[in-house]
Design an enzyme around this catalytic site. Structure first.
Site, PDB file in Angstrom:
ATOM      1  N   LYS A 191      -6.708  -0.121  11.991  1.00 50.73           N
ATOM      2  CA  LYS A 191      -6.396  -0.593  10.663  1.00 50.73           C
ATOM      3  C   LYS A 191      -4.993   0.051  10.230  1.00 50.73           C
ATOM      4  O   LYS A 191      -3.971  -0.281   9.777  1.00 50.73           O
ATOM      5  CB  LYS A 191      -7.299  -0.650   9.526  1.00 50.73           C
ATOM      6  CG  LYS A 191      -7.002  -1.317   8.260  1.00 50.73           C
ATOM      7  CD  LYS A 191      -5.967  -0.549   7.295  1.00 50.73           C
ATOM      8  CE  LYS A 191      -5.844  -1.272   5.938  1.00 50.73           C
ATOM      9  NZ  LYS A 191      -4.825  -0.302   5.180  1.00 50.73           N
ATOM     10  N   GLU A 226       0.884  -1.100   0.116  1.00 54.93           N
ATOM     11  CA  GLU A 226      -0.106  -0.018  -0.079  1.00 54.93           C
ATOM     12  C   GLU A 226       0.835   1.170   0.024  1.00 54.93           C
ATOM     13  O   GLU A 226       1.631   1.378   0.892  1.00 54.93           O
ATOM     14  CB  GLU A 226      -0.962   0.082   1.260  1.00 54.93           C
ATOM     15  CG  GLU A 226      -1.946   1.054   1.236  1.00 54.93           C
ATOM     16  CD  GLU A 226      -2.980   1.017   2.497  1.00 54.93           C
ATOM     17  OE1 GLU A 226      -2.684   0.121   3.191  1.00 54.93           O
ATOM     18  OE2 GLU A 226      -3.487   2.088   2.613  1.00 54.93           O
ATOM     19  N   ASP A 269       4.855 -13.896  11.587  1.00 52.34           N
ATOM     20  CA  ASP A 269       3.152 -14.502  11.611  1.00 52.34           C
ATOM     21  C   ASP A 269       2.272 -13.425  11.587  1.00 52.34           C
ATOM     22  O   ASP A 269       1.811 -13.091  12.951  1.00 52.34           O
ATOM     23  CB  ASP A 269       2.953 -15.684  12.436  1.00 52.34           C
ATOM     24  CG  ASP A 269       1.492 -16.218  11.781  1.00 52.34           C
ATOM     25  OD1 ASP A 269       0.717 -15.615  11.315  1.00 52.34           O
ATOM     26  OD2 ASP A 269       1.330 -17.596  12.303  1.00 52.34           O
ATOM     27  N   HIS A 284      -2.261  11.119  -0.611  1.00 56.81           N
ATOM     28  CA  HIS A 284      -2.421   9.719  -1.278  1.00 56.81           C
ATOM     29  C   HIS A 284      -2.357   9.667  -2.580  1.00 56.81           C
ATOM     30  O   HIS A 284      -2.216   8.726  -3.274  1.00 56.81           O
ATOM     31  CB  HIS A 284      -3.650   9.161  -0.593  1.00 56.81           C
ATOM     32  CG  HIS A 284      -3.560   7.975  -0.355  1.00 56.81           C
ATOM     33  ND1 HIS A 284      -2.808   7.104   0.692  1.00 56.81           N
ATOM     34  CD2 HIS A 284      -4.086   6.682  -0.798  1.00 56.81           C
ATOM     35  CE1 HIS A 284      -3.271   5.694   0.524  1.00 56.81           C
ATOM     36  NE2 HIS A 284      -3.814   5.576  -0.435  1.00 56.81           N
TER      37      HIS A 284
HETATM   38  P1  NAD Z   1       9.993 -22.694  16.028  1.00 55.59           P
HETATM   39  O1  NAD Z   1       9.630 -23.872  16.695  1.00 55.59           O
HETATM   40  O2  NAD Z   1      10.536 -22.692  14.684  1.00 55.59           O
HETATM   41  O3  NAD Z   1      11.194 -21.903  16.855  1.00 55.59           O
HETATM   42  C1  NAD Z   1      11.562 -22.033  18.260  1.00 55.59           C
HETATM   43  C2  NAD Z   1      12.662 -22.873  18.541  1.00 55.59           C
HETATM   44  O4  NAD Z   1      13.730 -22.225  18.672  1.00 55.59           O
HETATM   45  C3  NAD Z   1      12.384 -23.040  20.187  1.00 55.59           C
HETATM   46  O5  NAD Z   1      11.951 -24.594  20.277  1.00 55.59           O
HETATM   47  C4  NAD Z   1      13.827 -23.390  20.366  1.00 55.59           C
HETATM   48  O6  NAD Z   1      14.396 -24.370  20.478  1.00 55.59           O
HETATM   49  C5  NAD Z   1      14.604 -22.398  19.561  1.00 55.59           C
HETATM   50  N1  NAD Z   1      15.450 -21.262  19.985  1.00 55.59           N
HETATM   51  C6  NAD Z   1      16.927 -20.963  19.773  1.00 55.59           C
HETATM   52  N2  NAD Z   1      17.035 -19.849  20.292  1.00 55.59           N
HETATM   53  C7  NAD Z   1      16.081 -19.482  21.209  1.00 55.59           C
HETATM   54  C8  NAD Z   1      15.821 -18.287  21.813  1.00 55.59           C
HETATM   55  N3  NAD Z   1      16.695 -17.451  22.235  1.00 55.59           N
HETATM   56  N4  NAD Z   1      14.428 -18.064  22.234  1.00 55.59           N
HETATM   57  C9  NAD Z   1      13.753 -19.029  22.165  1.00 55.59           C
HETATM   58  N5  NAD Z   1      13.671 -19.959  21.350  1.00 55.59           N
HETATM   59  C10 NAD Z   1      15.067 -20.507  20.797  1.00 55.59           C
HETATM   60  O7  NAD Z   1       9.008 -21.554  16.137  1.00 55.59           O
HETATM   61  P2  NAD Z   1       7.856 -20.877  17.238  1.00 55.59           P
HETATM   62  O8  NAD Z   1       8.450 -19.457  17.262  1.00 55.59           O
HETATM   63  O9  NAD Z   1       7.687 -21.776  18.304  1.00 55.59           O
HETATM   64  O10 NAD Z   1       6.629 -21.022  16.216  1.00 55.59           O
HETATM   65  C11 NAD Z   1       6.495 -19.750  15.489  1.00 55.59           C
HETATM   66  C12 NAD Z   1       5.782 -20.482  13.978  1.00 55.59           C
HETATM   67  O11 NAD Z   1       4.483 -21.099  14.335  1.00 55.59           O
HETATM   68  C13 NAD Z   1       5.422 -19.718  12.971  1.00 55.59           C
HETATM   69  O12 NAD Z   1       5.947 -19.997  11.830  1.00 55.59           O
HETATM   70  C14 NAD Z   1       3.637 -19.494  13.190  1.00 55.59           C
HETATM   71  O13 NAD Z   1       3.416 -19.140  11.823  1.00 55.59           O
HETATM   72  C15 NAD Z   1       3.423 -20.993  13.448  1.00 55.59           C
HETATM   73  N6  NAD Z   1       2.280 -21.278  14.036  1.00 55.59           N
HETATM   74  C16 NAD Z   1       1.476 -20.373  14.440  1.00 55.59           C
HETATM   75  C17 NAD Z   1       0.098 -20.722  14.991  1.00 55.59           C
HETATM   76  C18 NAD Z   1      -0.706 -19.648  15.748  1.00 55.59           C
HETATM   77  O14 NAD Z   1      -0.424 -18.406  15.858  1.00 55.59           O
HETATM   78  N7  NAD Z   1      -1.877 -20.107  16.253  1.00 55.59           N
HETATM   79  C19 NAD Z   1      -0.049 -22.214  15.114  1.00 55.59           C
HETATM   80  C20 NAD Z   1       0.610 -22.830  14.750  1.00 55.59           C
HETATM   81  C21 NAD Z   1       1.900 -22.521  14.114  1.00 55.59           C
END
Ligand code: NAD
Length: 430
Positions: free
Chosen positions: A266, A82, A282, A380
């Protein structure tokens, strides 16, 4: 972190000059500069990110300038389709700078996982039993992801709520509060919720159905505040004091009706999402969290507050859940997201969340200032006309010629762009 994010005339540079300036300021390597130019995401990597890939989809990456947050200068990478958003953020950041910049704060990165327990004969006793074992359940949760615990995160609390429901009978909502540090945390919390389920069934005597993170991240809040000296708000026919009053009236309107609050928020999300997308986070999660938080008192309302201090200056504050990570998800998988994090120079998820809150507040200010004075369309128009011209098929110099004509005629419409383009090409052919 940069010496300054105030780059005079940045918008007047060519894309190459801007990329070179940013590359120099944040010391991008040759490979990173190439990634910036090419969009970074190769088909092969894209194919590993989602399913049924047939290509990659590009969006513009811009950089907002002038951001001073807690005394530190930030260049803000923004990915958005946008027009006016990046310019609006940079302009508002300049106004905020006149009052000392943004000040921010945040709560720890605590997310909530929900576990739904059904088929309960005596739900209050089941709740009692679960709360009795809180310590053990938290220890159990801590054993699931030693990496997060190793960086200081882990399980913080367990809440159990009894819900009576005429369709499915009494339910328990078990909420696990977990600090996921620099991760957004959805995967982490989903894994833990699933691991805890058998224990919860055993203790409660019920049956677990859903086990998933909640996007209403009300314990993971970022806040930003800025003070805008009234004189900095002066525009043409409007003295600064009048602009302050008109912005306060606009804010009252957003508090009074959800129809306005939705658009008000928004505007905030224009800035928030652009940084969330740029950093590979996300944005659906952020959107869901923001709007659920805006409605948490039973009525949808403004995420920001605007008031006048004793000197007559405008003061804005924003508070919203910002569940973003600097590790995990796509943040380190998408090459341009990695670059965006480097351009920002943030060291933690909390620092990123706070900068995002500052950008959201800036974007809100930019929109309110324009709406409460000259209206949104003046600034705009030019940018909108450019998109309309391109959509009509204009190329190269044709774009500017069409934009000039449409803006002059105050007629920025697809049919007019088509007609003008046909006219232009006919006259060139003659
Ligand atoms: P992830 O599992 O990819 O990463 C987290 C991992 O990073 C941890 O398990 C940890 O082992 C590691 N890590 C390394 N250094 C770290 C630090 N300093 N702090 C914390 N962790 C560290 O991802 P996530 O963050 O658990 O999940 C994010 C993903 O989940 C996004 O892609 C999102 O789109 C997706 N998701 C979202 C939903 C929702 O929002 N409802 C549902 C399902 C999946």
């Amino acid at each position: 972190m940069k010496d300054t994010s105030q780059i005079s005339g940045f918008y007047r540079l060519t894309t190459e000059e801007r990329a070179a300036t940013v590359s120099r300021l944040v010391a991008l390597s040759r490979t990173e500069q190439d990634a910036l130019e090419s969009g970074g995401l190769e088909l092969d990597r894209a194919n590993r990110m989602i399913e049924n890939v047939i290509g990659v989809y590009d969006l513009p990456l811009g950089v907002a300038t002038n951001f001073l947050v807690n005394g530190v200068d930030y260049l803000i990478p923004m990915v958005i389709e946008e027009p006016s958003v990046v310019a609006g953020a940079s302009y508002a950041a300049k106004l905020a700078r006149a009052g000392g910049g943004f000040v921010t704060q945040s709560t720890p990165s605590e997310m909530i996982a929900q576990i739904q327990v059904l088929d309960l004969v005596d739900p209050w006793s089941a709740r009692f039993a679960l709360l009795n074992e809180t310590g053990r359940l938290l220890e159990f949760a801590d054993a699931v992801d030693p990496v997060v615990v190793g960086v200081g995160g882990g399980a913080r609390d367990l809440e159990v709520h009894v819900i009576s429901d005429s369709r499915v009978g009494p339910m328990l909502e078990v909420r696990l509060v977990y600090d996921c540090r620099d991760a957004m945390g959805a995967n982490v919390l989903n894994t833990i919720a699933e691991s805890l389920a058998p224990e919860i069934e055993r203790i409660s005597g019920g049956r677990v159905n859903l086990r998933i993170v909640s996007n209403l991240a009300e314990r993971r809040l970022a806040r930003a505040r800025c003070v805008i000296p009234s004189e900095a708000l002066t525009v043409d026919a409007f003295p600064g004091e009048a602009v302050v009053e008109r912005i306060l009236e606009a804010h009252a309107f957003a508090l009074a009706t959800p129809y306005r609050a939705a658009t008000h928020n928004k505007g905030i999300m224009n800035g928030v999402d652009a940084v969330v997308v740029a950093t590979g986070n996300d944005w659906r999660a952020i959107e869901a969290g923001a709007h659920a938080y805006a409605a948490r008192q039973g009525r949808y309302s403004s995420l920001s507050q605007w008031e006048k201090n004793q000197h007559g200056h405008l003061v804005g504050t924003l508070e919203m859940p910002v569940a973003v990570g600097t590790v995990g998800g796509a943040t380190r998988v998408h090459p341009t997201a990695k670059l965006a994090l480097k351009i920002l120079g943030v060291q933690s998820a909390r620092e990123l969340a706070e900068v995002i809150a500052a950008v959201g507040l800036a974007q809100n200010l930019a929109a309110l200032r324009a709406l409460a004075t000259e209206g949104i369309q003046r600034g705009h128009m030019q940018l909108h006309a450019r998109q309309v011209a391109i959509a009509a098929g204009a190329e190269g110099d044709e774009v500017d010629l069409l934009v000039q004509r449409m803006v002059k005629e105050k007629l920025v419409r697809a049919d007019r762009a088509n007609a003008l383009l046909a006219e232009l090409r006919e006259s060139v052919a003659r």
